[in-house]
Motif scaffolding. Structure first.
Motif, PDB file in Angstrom:
ATOM      1  N   ASP A 293       0.857  -1.179   0.000  1.00  0.00           N
ATOM      2  CA  ASP A 293       0.000   0.000   0.000  1.00  0.00           C
ATOM      3  C   ASP A 293       0.903   1.243   0.000  1.00  0.00           C
ATOM      4  N   ILE A 294       1.101   1.771  -1.205  1.00  0.00           N
ATOM      5  CA  ILE A 294       2.086   2.842  -1.352  1.00  0.00           C
ATOM      6  C   ILE A 294       1.609   4.135  -0.686  1.00  0.00           C
ATOM      7  N   THR A 295       0.293   4.377  -0.709  1.00  0.00           N
ATOM      8  CA  THR A 295      -0.225   5.644  -0.192  1.00  0.00           C
ATOM      9  C   THR A 295       0.110   5.865   1.277  1.00  0.00           C
TER      10      THR A 295
ATOM     11  N   THR B 216       2.951   1.834   4.147  1.00  0.00           N
ATOM     12  CA  THR B 216       3.020   0.572   4.887  1.00  0.00           C
ATOM     13  C   THR B 216       2.732  -0.564   3.937  1.00  0.00           C
ATOM     14  N   ARG B 217       3.222  -1.730   4.291  1.00  0.00           N
ATOM     15  CA  ARG B 217       2.896  -2.907   3.493  1.00  0.00           C
ATOM     16  C   ARG B 217       2.229  -3.915   4.407  1.00  0.00           C
TER      17      ARG B 217
ATOM     18  N   GLU C 119       6.772 -12.227   7.808  1.00  0.00           N
ATOM     19  CA  GLU C 119       7.690 -11.117   8.091  1.00  0.00           C
ATOM     20  C   GLU C 119       7.959 -10.990   9.586  1.00  0.00           C
ATOM     21  N   LEU C 120       6.935 -11.283  10.401  1.00  0.00           N
ATOM     22  CA  LEU C 120       7.138 -11.238  11.851  1.00  0.00           C
ATOM     23  C   LEU C 120       6.708 -12.567  12.460  1.00  0.00           C
TER      24      LEU C 120
ATOM     25  N   LEU D  24       6.630  -4.350  17.319  1.00  0.00           N
ATOM     26  CA  LEU D  24       7.451  -5.201  16.438  1.00  0.00           C
ATOM     27  C   LEU D  24       6.840  -5.232  15.034  1.00  0.00           C
ATOM     28  N   ALA D  25       5.499  -5.298  14.980  1.00  0.00           N
ATOM     29  CA  ALA D  25       4.822  -5.356  13.681  1.00  0.00           C
ATOM     30  C   ALA D  25       5.000  -4.045  12.925  1.00  0.00           C
ATOM     31  N   LEU D  26       4.910  -2.922  13.633  1.00  0.00           N
ATOM     32  CA  LEU D  26       5.062  -1.633  12.956  1.00  0.00           C
ATOM     33  C   LEU D  26       6.430  -1.502  12.288  1.00  0.00           C
ATOM     34  N   GLU D  27       7.450  -2.045  12.968  1.00  0.00           N
ATOM     35  CA  GLU D  27       8.804  -1.996  12.367  1.00  0.00           C
ATOM     36  C   GLU D  27       8.826  -2.736  11.041  1.00  0.00           C
ATOM     37  N   LYS D  28       8.048  -3.832  10.973  1.00  0.00           N
ATOM     38  CA  LYS D  28       8.069  -4.668   9.756  1.00  0.00           C
ATOM     39  C   LYS D  28       7.156  -4.125   8.662  1.00  0.00           C
ATOM     40  N   THR D  29       6.146  -3.339   9.045  1.00  0.00           N
ATOM     41  CA  THR D  29       5.227  -2.866   8.004  1.00  0.00           C
ATOM     42  C   THR D  29       5.722  -1.572   7.372  1.00  0.00           C
ATOM     43  N   ALA D  30       6.639  -0.879   8.041  1.00  0.00           N
ATOM     44  CA  ALA D  30       7.137   0.379   7.481  1.00  0.00           C
ATOM     45  C   ALA D  30       7.968   0.082   6.250  1.00  0.00           C
ATOM     46  N   VAL D  31       7.739   0.866   5.179  1.00  0.00           N
ATOM     47  CA  VAL D  31       8.551   0.649   3.969  1.00  0.00           C
ATOM     48  C   VAL D  31       9.353   1.896   3.638  1.00  0.00           C
TER      49      VAL D  31
END
Ligand code: DC
Length: 233
Positions: A2-4, A7-8, A145-146, A226-233
């Motif tokens: 989700d580029i907008t 986050t992915r 991812e997590l 922990l999840a936020l770290e992995k969803t940030a692109v």
């Protein structure tokens, strides 16, 4: 991706022994992330319920291969936090003690594991899921991812289970004593970790979180970060 929003969508795999806080953490985490929660233990419980209702359980103990007949057209789906077996709401039924007593056996059967693994992979293929169980990070989604591995002292886990049962049944009348629950939990740990197919173990990349001294809010916040770290692109 989700580029907008920058986050992915990811897969969060939460594994750990019975009553370690997996389902509470996974459910609340999914709500916070806006993800789908998939309780894979409920899927093993649904197969167990189906075997019980078909009067097949005793037969399966001597003829485990016959479980394939139950699996052919089985349908297990989630609607929000409800689980449906062949279109019927079995959310409460899968938690009954008669199911808990046999679920370790049913979940040790290879055809059952193969079938549910395939269904779980299908459910997670678009990502954006939090899935909890025993083998999600190791077998079902080793590329999640997590991966989180939750642990807690056996005494703490049996205390939690006791409180949960008292709350559910509206009193302590028919609830077994904590000591008995602890023995059941330890027995289930041994069979879940000792079975031949997909035994409970921690993936080398999984983050181990000991929930013994944590409140629910604390454990959810920890995994959410922990999840936020992995969803940030
Ligand atoms: O988490 P639970 O108590 O609802 O799980 C019920 C049983 O299902 C548990 O004894 C082990 C099994 N299980 C499994 O083998 N693999 C999973 N991914 C989830 C549960």
């Amino acid at each position: 991706m989700d580029i907008t929003s920058g986050t992915r969508k990811i897969i969060v795999a939460i594994d750990g022994p019975a009553a370690s806080g997996k389902s509470t953490t996974a459910r609340l985490l999914a709500r916070k992330l806006g993800y789908t929660y998939i309780d894979t233990g409920a899927m093993y419980r649904a197969v167990t319920l189906k075997a019980l209702e078909a009067g097949l359980l005793e037969h399966l103990r001597d003829n485990p291969d016959d479980v394939t007949s139950l699996l052919e057209d089985i349908d297990i789906t989630f609607e929000g936090e409800r689980v449906l077996l062949d279109g019927r709401d079995v959310t409460a039924a899968v938690r009954e003690n008669r199911v808990s007593r046999h679920v370790s056996f049913v979940s040790s059967l290879k055809p059952v594991r193969d079938k549910l693994k395939q269904m779980q992979r299908e459910m997670g293929k678009r990502r954006g899921v939090v899935m909890d169980g025993r083998d999600i990070g190791t077998v079902v989604f080793p590329d999640a991812e997590l991966k989180v591995f939750l642990v807690a002292d056996a005494s703490e886990r049996s205390r939690r289970r006791y409180v949960e049962l008292v709350q559910k049944s509206g009193g302590s009348n028919n609830v077994p004593p904590v000591e008995e629950l602890e023995q059941e939990i330890l027995q289930r740990d041994r069979s879940d970790a000792g079975r031949a197919h997909a035994p409970l173990r921690k993936h080398q990349d999984a983050v181990e979180v000991d929930t013994s001294g944590l409140t629910i809010d604390e454990q959810v916040a920890l995994v959410y970060n922990l999840a936020l770290e992995k969803t940030a692109v």
